[in-house]
Write a protein that holds these residues in place. Structure first.
Motif, PDB file in Angstrom:
ATOM      1  N   GLN A 187       8.419   1.968  -8.980  1.00 36.69           N
ATOM      2  CA  GLN A 187       7.042   2.006  -9.397  1.00 36.69           C
ATOM      3  C   GLN A 187       6.870   1.239 -10.834  1.00 36.69           C
ATOM      4  O   GLN A 187       6.121   0.221 -10.830  1.00 36.69           O
ATOM      5  CB  GLN A 187       6.264   3.300  -9.480  1.00 36.69           C
ATOM      6  N   GLN A 188       7.871   1.623 -11.680  1.00 32.64           N
ATOM      7  CA  GLN A 188       7.861   0.879 -12.826  1.00 32.64           C
ATOM      8  C   GLN A 188       8.213  -0.594 -12.860  1.00 32.64           C
ATOM      9  O   GLN A 188       7.993  -1.585 -13.427  1.00 32.64           O
ATOM     10  CB  GLN A 188       8.823   1.671 -13.998  1.00 32.64           C
ATOM     11  N   LEU A 189       9.450  -0.858 -12.065  1.00 30.73           N
ATOM     12  CA  LEU A 189       9.950  -2.509 -11.906  1.00 30.73           C
ATOM     13  C   LEU A 189       9.002  -3.295 -11.302  1.00 30.73           C
ATOM     14  O   LEU A 189       9.031  -4.516 -11.459  1.00 30.73           O
ATOM     15  CB  LEU A 189      11.271  -2.318 -11.149  1.00 30.73           C
ATOM     16  N   LEU A 190       8.228  -2.623 -10.294  1.00 30.49           N
ATOM     17  CA  LEU A 190       7.073  -3.558  -9.712  1.00 30.49           C
ATOM     18  C   LEU A 190       5.991  -3.538 -10.315  1.00 30.49           C
ATOM     19  O   LEU A 190       5.159  -4.218  -9.797  1.00 30.49           O
ATOM     20  CB  LEU A 190       7.021  -2.847  -8.182  1.00 30.49           C
ATOM     21  N   PRO A 231       2.454   1.522 -10.767  1.00 32.35           N
ATOM     22  CA  PRO A 231       2.593   3.001 -11.113  1.00 32.35           C
ATOM     23  C   PRO A 231       2.117   4.035 -10.054  1.00 32.35           C
ATOM     24  O   PRO A 231       2.596   5.118  -9.932  1.00 32.35           O
ATOM     25  CB  PRO A 231       2.317   3.518 -12.491  1.00 32.35           C
ATOM     26  N   ALA A 232       0.998   3.729  -9.335  1.00 32.62           N
ATOM     27  CA  ALA A 232       0.619   4.413  -8.464  1.00 32.62           C
ATOM     28  C   ALA A 232       0.931   4.145  -6.976  1.00 32.62           C
ATOM     29  O   ALA A 232       0.320   4.830  -5.914  1.00 32.62           O
ATOM     30  CB  ALA A 232      -0.894   4.238  -8.514  1.00 32.62           C
ATOM     31  N   LEU A 233       1.937   3.251  -6.591  1.00 29.99           N
ATOM     32  CA  LEU A 233       2.547   3.176  -5.220  1.00 29.99           C
ATOM     33  C   LEU A 233       2.901   4.277  -4.652  1.00 29.99           C
ATOM     34  O   LEU A 233       3.834   4.895  -5.086  1.00 29.99           O
ATOM     35  CB  LEU A 233       3.324   1.916  -5.477  1.00 29.99           C
ATOM     36  N   GLN A 246       0.842  -1.253  -0.023  1.00 29.49           N
ATOM     37  CA  GLN A 246       0.205  -0.116   0.095  1.00 29.49           C
ATOM     38  C   GLN A 246       0.819   1.198  -0.104  1.00 29.49           C
ATOM     39  O   GLN A 246       0.486   2.318  -0.364  1.00 29.49           O
ATOM     40  CB  GLN A 246      -1.003   0.092   1.222  1.00 29.49           C
ATOM     41  N   ARG A 247       2.115   1.205   0.595  1.00 29.53           N
ATOM     42  CA  ARG A 247       2.985   2.307   0.921  1.00 29.53           C
ATOM     43  C   ARG A 247       4.464   1.794   0.928  1.00 29.53           C
ATOM     44  O   ARG A 247       4.484   0.609   1.519  1.00 29.53           O
ATOM     45  CB  ARG A 247       2.522   3.152   2.132  1.00 29.53           C
ATOM     46  N   LEU A 248       5.559   2.370   0.382  1.00 32.38           N
ATOM     47  CA  LEU A 248       6.626   1.996   0.589  1.00 32.38           C
ATOM     48  C   LEU A 248       7.486   3.003   1.246  1.00 32.38           C
ATOM     49  O   LEU A 248       7.385   4.190   0.529  1.00 32.38           O
ATOM     50  CB  LEU A 248       7.075   1.531  -0.750  1.00 32.38           C
ATOM     51  N   GLY A 276      15.788  18.884   9.320  1.00 30.86           N
ATOM     52  CA  GLY A 276      15.879  19.271   7.915  1.00 30.86           C
ATOM     53  C   GLY A 276      15.257  18.626   7.068  1.00 30.86           C
ATOM     54  O   GLY A 276      14.649  17.262   7.489  1.00 30.86           O
ATOM     55  N   ARG A 277      15.351  18.656   5.993  1.00 32.08           N
ATOM     56  CA  ARG A 277      14.705  17.645   4.724  1.00 32.08           C
ATOM     57  C   ARG A 277      13.169  17.492   5.008  1.00 32.08           C
ATOM     58  O   ARG A 277      12.791  16.544   4.798  1.00 32.08           O
ATOM     59  CB  ARG A 277      15.548  16.519   4.650  1.00 32.08           C
ATOM     60  N   VAL A 278      12.543  18.833   5.737  1.00 32.38           N
ATOM     61  CA  VAL A 278      11.113  18.433   5.552  1.00 32.38           C
ATOM     62  C   VAL A 278      10.225  18.498   4.228  1.00 32.38           C
ATOM     63  O   VAL A 278      10.584  19.351   3.503  1.00 32.38           O
ATOM     64  CB  VAL A 278      10.443  20.030   6.415  1.00 32.38           C
ATOM     65  N   ARG A 279       9.645  17.346   3.980  1.00 32.57           N
ATOM     66  CA  ARG A 279       9.077  17.302   2.661  1.00 32.57           C
ATOM     67  C   ARG A 279       7.863  16.109   2.851  1.00 32.57           C
ATOM     68  O   ARG A 279       7.987  15.385   3.715  1.00 32.57           O
ATOM     69  CB  ARG A 279      10.073  17.018   1.634  1.00 32.57           C
ATOM     70  N   ARG A 280       7.263  16.239   1.648  1.00 37.19           N
ATOM     71  CA  ARG A 280       6.328  14.938   1.641  1.00 37.19           C
ATOM     72  C   ARG A 280       6.894  13.760   1.096  1.00 37.19           C
ATOM     73  O   ARG A 280       8.116  13.949   0.570  1.00 37.19           O
ATOM     74  CB  ARG A 280       5.184  15.272   0.776  1.00 37.19           C
ATOM     75  N   GLY A 281       6.166  12.632   0.935  1.00 36.06           N
ATOM     76  CA  GLY A 281       6.797  11.432   0.435  1.00 36.06           C
ATOM     77  C   GLY A 281       6.871  11.903  -0.974  1.00 36.06           C
ATOM     78  O   GLY A 281       6.365  12.853  -1.510  1.00 36.06           O
ATOM     79  N   VAL A 282       7.930  11.275  -1.829  1.00 38.40           N
ATOM     80  CA  VAL A 282       8.272  11.534  -3.414  1.00 38.40           C
ATOM     81  C   VAL A 282       6.771  11.325  -4.066  1.00 38.40           C
ATOM     82  O   VAL A 282       6.617  12.231  -4.886  1.00 38.40           O
ATOM     83  CB  VAL A 282       9.265  10.509  -4.045  1.00 38.40           C
ATOM     84  N   SER A 283       6.140  10.442  -3.738  1.00 39.86           N
ATOM     85  CA  SER A 283       4.632  10.262  -4.527  1.00 39.86           C
ATOM     86  C   SER A 283       3.611   9.845  -3.516  1.00 39.86           C
ATOM     87  O   SER A 283       2.786   9.274  -3.733  1.00 39.86           O
ATOM     88  CB  SER A 283       4.627   9.246  -5.437  1.00 39.86           C
TER      89      SER A 283
END
Lengths: 336, 336
Positions: free
Chosen positions: A221-224, A227-229, A150-152, B295-302
């Motif tokens: 995302q692509q390898l697994l 794409p929406a992970l 669901q999340r990584l 530091g590095r305060v951010r959301r998850g990449v996706s």
């Protein structure tokens, strides 16, 4: 094996380039002629291949029509500059520099075999995933039958060889200076890496993500095939010469069956599972090995739907060079 | 300030014990008599306090009825052995060795002030949280107004001083041996820590969790007042002498407002927020400082619901000694 082909290795004098040449020999890759190329500064050196010395020549004047496949193991700029010229000459390309978008050059996980292959026409152009993506994707692809990700979340603790030979020299020099009580001078990295961790590799975008983190997420995302992970990635540099360590957390849709996870990892040839109680380390286990080492397989401390793992992998060998050769072995069977 | 009291520091010759004594002086803690105690091997040394040398005496013969408050900064076994004797003498106790269960000795986050205090009767017994819990809980408690934590994942990259003075000596010795090409001998840790990461601190339970990880999760749940929060924790040892680094991911119930997060961190006195683009390091920023660096305060990449942070903190000073003194300052106002 397949018909021998002519190969070019660009960036032949880099850590990864040298490892590529060693592995082409070691794995008896069907090489007819091997062309070693580099910037004009590095041209003139030579590397051993099948018992003879092969001279490294300048990339500038090389005619890619002479070869069927080129490995790009130099900087990203080199790949970007050469890509059109290589493909126009009818030569296929495996990029190890993360220079090309995943639309231009999809990435391939060789362990998934033909199943994971994108549709390609000759001359093709693919990306070898970044070393952390290789290690992490191999493990998670292996666990697909028992995980519903669901999340990584990945904390990648990257060895300084991520920055190439100059990074390795910098760590050695800084460490010696500190131990000898001399004032510290930082060159390749912008601050002290000896006995310290750097929370960020390179510049960040306006969202605060380093390019390497964005790339790692997109590659996973692509390898697994997910794409929406949602992926959260932190890439940090650690004072280790070779070998990456990853702390990986996967939130699954159901409680984790640790035994089933261990059995799948145990069965995968490209993975060495270290038994509970013991744990793998980059230097002690992974460096110099073809396998990705996995240990500390467990649920979250108070979260039965969370799978936690520690992964150690040789970023130069398995993470880059071997993986690229394995991609080539797979692709020449299907597309060359 | 409050009426001066008599204080005992147990484990006075450890890294943390020495830092405690320094901080009691520096913060003008209302000390009447200071008693420094240690095992009989360490007795006889002395430490400077308010311009005079205080001799370290053996713990064995000490009468705790002489003091109102004892800091335990020796090993967990020492606290466990002495606890009854200390309380029976009417002396309150702050344990820095994570020896006691959180039911026996609740943990306290001093920055939360009276709000976070458990109900206590004299003589009381509290735990100073482990250094990673201090840093992480301070940051997350500060963010409570804008976070709805659903899940928490912490990768704690702990400096070797987590193992005390012998750990620090081990890293220095191993590094020198490797740089000088001498064969490596591991003593305090069971393998190479120089230029390597160790994925596990101490033995693990039958679920695969190290004691430190279980403790960290329980402390965070108690300090944040979220006893059911799912926590996944990985504690690893890194080749750094002093200063811990934490990669923290919080999954929230709603999209993360990065600006609001930054404003809250900026406003908290105990936190130093490092601006986007730059990042804090353990050695360059946190060591020797009272603040926790973020530091590095951010959301998850996706993943817009994921908040990611990098935290650097001095594990000996803020993580242990200062925090224990701050706990004492708070508790003597209310309970002594």
């Amino acid at each position: 094996m397949s018909q021998p082909i002519n190969i070019a290795v660009i960036g032949a004098t880099s850590n990864v380039g040298e490892a590529l040449v060693e592995l082409l020999e070691e794995r008896e890759f069907p090489v007819q002629d091997l062309h070693l190329l580099a910037s004009s500064e590095s041209a003139g050196q030579s590397l051993s291949f099948r018992g003879r010395q092969v001279r490294v020549r300048s990339l500038d004047a090389f005619d890619f029509a002479q070869v069927q496949l080129a490995f790009f193991a130099a900087g990203a700029e080199v790949t970007r500059t050469c890509r059109e010229r290589v493909l126009a000459a009818g030569c296929s390309l495996i990029d190890l520099s993360a220079a090309l978008s995943l639309d231009q050059a999809p990435c391939v996980l060789p362990e998934r075999g033909a199943e994971g292959l994108p549709a390609l026409t000759r001359p093709w152009c693919v990306s070898a995933p970044t070393p952390s993506a290789v290690a992490c994707a191999l493990v998670l692809a292996t666990l697909k039958p028992v995980l519903q990700p669901q999340r990584l979340q990945v904390t990648a603790m990257l060895s300084i060889s991520t920055l190439g030979r100059s990074g390795v020299q910098e760590l050695a020099r800084q460490t010696a200076e500190l131990l000898n009580g001399r004032p510290l001078e930082s060159k390749t990295v912008d601050r002290q890496i000896a006995f310290n961790l750097l929370a960020q590799v390179g510049a960040v975008d306006d969202q605060g993500h380093a390019q390497l983190e964005v790339r790692l997420a997109a590659e996973l995302q692509q390898l697994l095939g997910l794409p929406a992970l949602p992926v959260a990635a932190t890439c940090a540099l650690v004072p280790v010469f070779f070998g990456d360590s990853l702390a990986v957390g996967v939130q699954s849709g159901a409680d984790i069956d640790v035994l089933a996870v261990q059995q799948l990892l145990e069965a995968e040839q490209g993975i060495e599972l270290v038994e509970a109680g013991d744990y793998p380390t980059a230097v002690g286990d992974a460096v110099g090995q073809d396998q990705v080492y996995v240990g500390r397989v467990r649920r979250g401390v108070s979260d039965p739907r969370q799978l936690n793992l520690w992964i150690a992998s040789d970023n130069v060998r398995k993470g880059a060079a071997l993986n690229a050769v394995q991609i080539a072995e797979l692709l020449i069977k299907h597309y060359l």
